[in-house]
Design a protein around this motif. Sequence first.
Motif, mmCIF file in Angstrom:
data_model
loop_
_atom_site.group_PDB
_atom_site.id
_atom_site.type_symbol
_atom_site.label_atom_id
_atom_site.label_comp_id
_atom_site.label_asym_id
_atom_site.label_seq_id
_atom_site.Cartn_x
_atom_site.Cartn_y
_atom_site.Cartn_z
ATOM 1 N N TYR A 1 -6.841 19.132 54.955
ATOM 2 C CA TYR A 1 -6.739 19.121 53.380
ATOM 3 C C TYR A 1 -7.032 17.848 52.798
ATOM 4 N N ARG A 2 -6.810 16.630 53.368
ATOM 5 C CA ARG A 2 -7.086 15.516 52.883
ATOM 6 C C ARG A 2 -8.732 15.307 52.916
ATOM 7 N N LEU A 3 -9.355 15.867 53.961
ATOM 8 C CA LEU A 3 -10.773 15.890 53.812
ATOM 9 C C LEU A 3 -11.462 16.696 52.842
ATOM 10 N N MET A 4 -10.862 17.761 52.705
ATOM 11 C CA MET A 4 -11.156 18.616 51.485
ATOM 12 C C MET A 4 -10.938 18.087 50.197
ATOM 13 N N PHE A 5 -10.181 17.473 49.833
ATOM 14 C CA PHE A 5 -9.852 16.763 48.737
ATOM 15 C C PHE A 5 -10.938 15.764 48.497
ATOM 16 N N ILE A 6 -11.253 14.881 49.396
ATOM 17 C CA ILE A 6 -12.664 14.084 49.441
ATOM 18 C C ILE A 6 -13.572 14.769 49.007
ATOM 19 N N ALA A 7 -14.195 15.770 49.672
ATOM 20 C CA ALA A 7 -15.157 16.603 49.637
ATOM 21 C C ALA A 7 -15.341 17.006 47.940
ATOM 22 N N ARG A 8 -14.325 17.656 47.853
ATOM 23 C CA ARG A 8 -14.191 18.258 46.134
ATOM 24 C C ARG A 8 -14.655 17.086 45.232
ATOM 25 N N ASN A 9 -13.747 15.850 45.597
ATOM 26 C CA ASN A 9 -14.132 14.866 44.345
ATOM 27 C C ASN A 9 -14.876 13.540 44.764
ATOM 28 N N ALA A 10 -15.804 13.763 45.705
ATOM 29 C CA ALA A 10 -16.707 12.789 45.962
ATOM 30 C C ALA A 10 -17.521 12.594 44.845
ATOM 31 N N PRO A 11 -18.005 11.337 44.716
ATOM 32 C CA PRO A 11 -18.783 11.038 43.460
ATOM 33 C C PRO A 11 -20.543 11.613 43.428
ATOM 34 N N ASP A 12 -20.765 11.987 44.643
ATOM 35 C CA ASP A 12 -22.267 12.639 44.507
ATOM 36 C C ASP A 12 -22.342 13.517 45.462
ATOM 37 N N LEU A 13 -23.537 14.309 45.750
ATOM 38 C CA LEU A 13 -23.601 15.515 46.544
ATOM 39 C C LEU A 13 -23.537 14.990 48.093
ATOM 40 N N TYR A 14 -24.146 13.948 48.278
ATOM 41 C CA TYR A 14 -24.254 13.266 49.824
ATOM 42 C C TYR A 14 -22.775 12.991 50.416
ATOM 43 N N GLY A 15 -22.003 12.446 49.498
ATOM 44 C CA GLY A 15 -20.641 12.272 49.977
ATOM 45 C C GLY A 15 -19.916 13.573 50.135
ATOM 46 N N ALA A 16 -20.055 14.672 49.297
ATOM 47 C CA ALA A 16 -19.463 15.841 49.393
ATOM 48 C C ALA A 16 -19.678 16.712 50.707
ATOM 49 N N LEU A 17 -21.258 16.233 51.172
ATOM 50 C CA LEU A 17 -21.723 17.089 52.151
ATOM 51 C C LEU A 17 -21.208 16.526 53.538
ATOM 52 N N ILE A 18 -21.269 15.197 53.645
ATOM 53 C CA ILE A 18 -20.466 14.286 54.746
ATOM 54 C C ILE A 18 -19.078 14.711 55.025
ATOM 55 N N ALA A 19 -18.391 14.742 53.791
ATOM 56 C CA ALA A 19 -17.149 15.116 54.080
ATOM 57 C C ALA A 19 -16.788 16.355 54.519
ATOM 58 N N SER A 20 -17.473 17.287 54.067
ATOM 59 C CA SER A 20 -17.740 18.591 54.475
ATOM 60 C C SER A 20 -17.929 18.833 55.924
ATOM 61 N N GLY A 21 -18.937 18.152 56.246
ATOM 62 C CA GLY A 21 -19.413 18.193 57.652
ATOM 63 C C GLY A 21 -18.467 17.715 58.784
ATOM 64 N N ILE A 22 -17.560 16.520 58.234
ATOM 65 C CA ILE A 22 -16.491 16.143 59.076
ATOM 66 C C ILE A 22 -15.376 17.207 59.104
ATOM 67 N N PHE A 23 -15.155 17.966 57.960
ATOM 68 C CA PHE A 23 -14.110 18.903 57.896
ATOM 69 C C PHE A 23 -14.517 20.144 59.083
ATOM 70 N N VAL A 24 -15.700 20.312 58.843
ATOM 71 C CA VAL A 24 -16.164 21.536 59.842
ATOM 72 C C VAL A 24 -16.037 21.023 61.121
ATOM 73 N N HIS A 25 -16.424 19.781 61.681
ATOM 74 C CA HIS A 25 -16.335 19.272 62.966
ATOM 75 C C HIS A 25 -14.779 19.465 63.342
ATOM 76 N N ILE A 26 -14.094 19.046 62.692
ATOM 77 C CA ILE A 26 -12.495 18.703 63.075
ATOM 78 C C ILE A 26 -12.109 20.250 63.157
ATOM 79 N N ALA A 27 -12.189 21.170 62.141
ATOM 80 C CA ALA A 27 -11.517 22.394 62.151
ATOM 81 C C ALA A 27 -12.206 23.088 63.218
ATOM 82 N N LEU A 28 -13.484 23.170 63.654
ATOM 83 C CA LEU A 28 -13.973 23.922 64.637
ATOM 84 C C LEU A 28 -13.326 23.391 65.935
ATOM 85 N N GLN A 29 -13.167 22.171 66.154
ATOM 86 C CA GLN A 29 -12.873 21.817 67.372
ATOM 87 C C GLN A 29 -11.205 22.156 67.921
#
Length: 480
Positions: A402-430
């Motif tokens: 949830y905290r990773l999703m919060f960071i992804a949704r409120n990141a200041p730019d697209l690159y930050g949002a995509l990185i946080a989303s990628g980390i979210f996907v990695h942890i969730a999948l594992q």
Amino acid sequence: MRSRTVQPVKRRGQSKDKREKKTLGDTQPLRAVSYTQSVRRVSTDTQPMRHVSSYKQSLGSVGRQTVSRRMREVSVPKPEVHREKRVKKKQSSLAGTVFRRKIKDTNAVQYFDYDLLLAIVFLMCFGLVMLYSTSAYSAQADFGNDMYYFSKQAFIGVVSFVWMLFVSRIDYHFYGAFSFEIYIFAMVLMALVQTPLGVTIYGARRWIQLPGNMTLQPSEITKIAVILFISYELCRLGKRIRTGAGMLRVFAFGAVAAGGVMFLTDNLSTAIIVMAISCILIFIAHPRTKPFIAFAAVFAAIVSVAVMVMSVTLVNSENFRLRRVLTWLDPENHTDTGGFQVMQGLYAIGSGGFFGKGLGNSTQKLGVIPEAQNDMILTVICEELGVLGAIVILLLFAFLLYRLMFIARNAPDLYGALIASGIFVHIALQVILNIAVVTNLIPTTGITLPFISYGGTSILFLMSEMGIALGISRRIKLED
């Protein structure tokens, strides 16, 4: 130093005498000088740069321009569809409300996600306690020291935590500037596994030997490299990602990384995670949804048909991956060919009940479950702490995601949002894949439980990802 300025040859409304007077002084005609005099004049008069190191400095300026250009490419604002208003105080984290400082001359408040930091600390501490409880017997029997696994994991955990705090201080746009180099570096490390530096453990060649009797698993680096580089490519392509060529380009980079993990390190489970991260990042950046849903449905149908066909036609196959599929379909009749670990894990989960046998009272960990401190640590947790303990772990992971999703949704730019989303996907999948393996919902794979299973490389690079996520949270601005 007197500055030299060049005046125009002719100026409208200027007399010949004035022009002649103007040419005297600073703008004297150039005299013919020798090479040594010119070098002396450059070194003593203007001194823009030393003539010996001018070439190196010019290369350095080109490198700085390349880095700055790449950092500008990843500083892309989020699309209007995903852009939100600045986060208000009541929408921010619980612990973060205490740790804010105002930015000078503005009403904005610098944010840091202390809730994510607390979730990481809780998971790390819980993981160390369960690791000692799970591995004490086998460590005493194999090494004569019941704290062998615990001490190594605790040391690497402390070092990784300090490293995470250091990484969180770095501007995440800097990683975008070097994302391609990180991607190539990960591929080279995976290729080194096939050299004499590679190490084979339990029949799998996936590690590189390091000094001090330590090993490195390059596939863990590939996960971070794919998250950083695929996010960079999506930002660089911009609207071209909507075209077939743009999607194919990004998909090809993900497929190459997944193929490297598969064929260079013989790690199918990590290859699946790498490919899934790439596909989901493309899905997030692409404006259309229906093509991805159709592709996922077709893929699921193909896999289902393939599993049914294999269960009938490949009963006597010698391929160990196909044998895992057959074991998954009927573990009770394949206990001597791969189903033993799965069955013992299910016995441990069932014997724990809802409240468990108590911390340290597991019997399946006493040499019955092979390598219980690695992939199957969740079975021992269920036996000792019961279903209640498993629910607590799931809640901790849910809060971290949830905290990773919060960071992804409120990141200041697209690159930050995509990185946080990628980390979210990695942890969730594992987490999902590990739970599915120990409950026999999918065939057995080498998927560890993040922050809890034993593994120094996994902890180090997981904490690196968390440091990057915390660095993105530093860029979030709150309304005062």
